[in-house]
Design a protein around this motif. Structure first.
Motif, PDB file in Angstrom:
ATOM      1  N   GLU A  22      16.714   5.791   2.759  1.00 41.01           N
ATOM      2  CA  GLU A  22      17.742   6.390   3.602  1.00 41.01           C
ATOM      3  C   GLU A  22      18.041   7.784   3.063  1.00 41.01           C
ATOM      4  N   CYS A  23      17.959   8.786   3.950  1.00 48.93           N
ATOM      5  CA  CYS A  23      18.208  10.170   3.565  1.00 48.93           C
ATOM      6  C   CYS A  23      19.709  10.373   3.343  1.00 48.93           C
ATOM      7  N   VAL A  24      20.069  10.994   2.234  1.00 49.84           N
ATOM      8  CA  VAL A  24      21.464  11.259   1.919  1.00 49.84           C
ATOM      9  C   VAL A  24      22.004  12.390   2.792  1.00 49.84           C
ATOM     10  N   VAL A  25      21.168  13.339   3.167  1.00 49.80           N
ATOM     11  CA  VAL A  25      21.589  14.516   3.907  1.00 49.80           C
ATOM     12  C   VAL A  25      21.820  14.206   5.389  1.00 49.80           C
ATOM     13  N   CYS A  26      20.804  13.594   6.065  1.00 51.36           N
ATOM     14  CA  CYS A  26      20.936  13.403   7.509  1.00 51.36           C
ATOM     15  C   CYS A  26      21.136  11.938   7.923  1.00 51.36           C
ATOM     16  N   GLY A  27      20.980  11.003   7.011  1.00 56.11           N
ATOM     17  CA  GLY A  27      21.207   9.597   7.320  1.00 56.11           C
ATOM     18  C   GLY A  27      20.020   8.888   7.951  1.00 56.11           C
ATOM     19  N   HIS A  28      18.881   9.572   8.086  1.00 52.16           N
ATOM     20  CA  HIS A  28      17.692   8.951   8.682  1.00 52.16           C
ATOM     21  C   HIS A  28      17.153   7.853   7.764  1.00 52.16           C
ATOM     22  N   GLU A  29      16.709   6.738   8.369  1.00 49.89           N
ATOM     23  CA  GLU A  29      16.111   5.648   7.616  1.00 49.89           C
ATOM     24  C   GLU A  29      14.650   5.512   8.005  1.00 49.89           C
ATOM     25  N   TRP A  30      13.770   5.265   7.015  1.00 51.22           N
ATOM     26  CA  TRP A  30      12.357   5.038   7.292  1.00 51.22           C
ATOM     27  C   TRP A  30      11.808   3.999   6.322  1.00 51.22           C
ATOM     28  N   ALA A  31      10.765   3.316   6.775  1.00 53.39           N
ATOM     29  CA  ALA A  31      10.188   2.209   6.007  1.00 53.39           C
ATOM     30  C   ALA A  31       9.383   2.738   4.831  1.00 53.39           C
ATOM     31  N   LYS A  32       9.354   1.954   3.758  1.00 45.42           N
ATOM     32  CA  LYS A  32       8.510   2.284   2.627  1.00 45.42           C
ATOM     33  C   LYS A  32       7.071   2.018   3.007  1.00 45.42           C
ATOM     34  N   GLU A  33       6.183   2.863   2.574  1.00 48.77           N
ATOM     35  CA  GLU A  33       4.768   2.646   2.813  1.00 48.77           C
ATOM     36  C   GLU A  33       4.233   1.784   1.685  1.00 48.77           C
ATOM     37  N   GLU A  34       3.530   0.737   2.060  1.00 50.56           N
ATOM     38  CA  GLU A  34       2.969  -0.169   1.069  1.00 50.56           C
ATOM     39  C   GLU A  34       1.673   0.435   0.532  1.00 50.56           C
ATOM     40  N   THR A  35       1.711   0.893  -0.722  1.00 48.03           N
ATOM     41  CA  THR A  35       0.532   1.470  -1.348  1.00 48.03           C
ATOM     42  C   THR A  35       0.147   0.696  -2.602  1.00 48.03           C
ATOM     43  N   ASP A  36       0.678  -0.523  -2.756  1.00 48.50           N
ATOM     44  CA  ASP A  36       0.377  -1.313  -3.934  1.00 48.50           C
ATOM     45  C   ASP A  36      -1.080  -1.747  -3.960  1.00 48.50           C
ATOM     46  N   GLU A  37      -1.640  -2.117  -2.791  1.00 44.60           N
ATOM     47  CA  GLU A  37      -3.006  -2.593  -2.720  1.00 44.60           C
ATOM     48  C   GLU A  37      -3.924  -1.463  -2.279  1.00 44.60           C
ATOM     49  N   PRO A  38      -4.952  -1.139  -3.076  1.00 45.99           N
ATOM     50  CA  PRO A  38      -5.888  -0.110  -2.635  1.00 45.99           C
ATOM     51  C   PRO A  38      -6.717  -0.626  -1.461  1.00 45.99           C
ATOM     52  N   GLU A  39      -7.018   0.267  -0.540  1.00 46.85           N
ATOM     53  CA  GLU A  39      -7.794  -0.114   0.628  1.00 46.85           C
ATOM     54  C   GLU A  39      -9.223  -0.408   0.204  1.00 46.85           C
ATOM     55  N   GLN A  40      -9.724  -1.579   0.585  1.00 45.79           N
ATOM     56  CA  GLN A  40     -11.060  -1.982   0.178  1.00 45.79           C
ATOM     57  C   GLN A  40     -12.093  -1.447   1.160  1.00 45.79           C
ATOM     58  N   ALA A  41     -13.246  -1.122   0.614  1.00 45.29           N
ATOM     59  CA  ALA A  41     -14.331  -0.616   1.445  1.00 45.29           C
ATOM     60  C   ALA A  41     -14.855  -1.739   2.336  1.00 45.29           C
ATOM     61  N   ARG A  42     -15.238  -1.393   3.527  1.00 47.25           N
ATOM     62  CA  ARG A  42     -15.743  -2.365   4.485  1.00 47.25           C
ATOM     63  C   ARG A  42     -17.163  -2.765   4.100  1.00 47.25           C
TER      64      ARG A  42
END
Length: 113
Positions: A22-42
């Motif tokens: 949540e932004c302190v300045v404007c109050g906008h909320e956005w979801a956290k991006e899940e970057t814990d798992e590296p994308e596996q090659a196909r």
């Protein structure tokens, strides 16, 4: 990991919650991006379970009629070196002088000796 920035006002000041910011300045909320798992090659496998890579040569294991034409790719027809692409048809190649997209389940890897 880089500091998250508000997508609305570009402020770096934010509050962090379990699943969002949540932004302190404007109050906008956005979801956290899940970057814990590296994308596996196909991994693309042929009809016999062999792993395919760019530059491999494949051969047809089944007769396939080419859509929109009366041509048929016969069993055993070999390709020029293939290129793996995203999507339902994983292989892009040339067979009999025609550029086509194929599903990997209809081909087998050819080992040249």
């Amino acid at each position: 990991m880089s500091e998250p920035v508000c997508p609305i006002c570009d402020s770096k000041e934010h509050l962090e919650y379990e699943s969002r910011y949540e932004c302190v300045v404007c109050g906008h909320e956005w979801a956290k991006e899940e970057t814990d798992e590296p994308e596996q090659a196909r991994v693309v496998k042929d009809a016999h379970g062999n792993v395919l890579a760019d530059g491999d040569i494949v051969a047809m294991v089944k007769d396939i009629k080419l859509g929109g034409t009366s041509d048929v790719l016969k069993t055993g027809t070999k390709s020029k070196p293939i290129r793996l692409v995203e999507g339902d048809h994983e292989i892009s190649c040339k067979m009999n002088g025609v550029s086509i997209a194929l599903k990997a389940c209809y081909v087998k890897k050819v080992t040249e000796k």
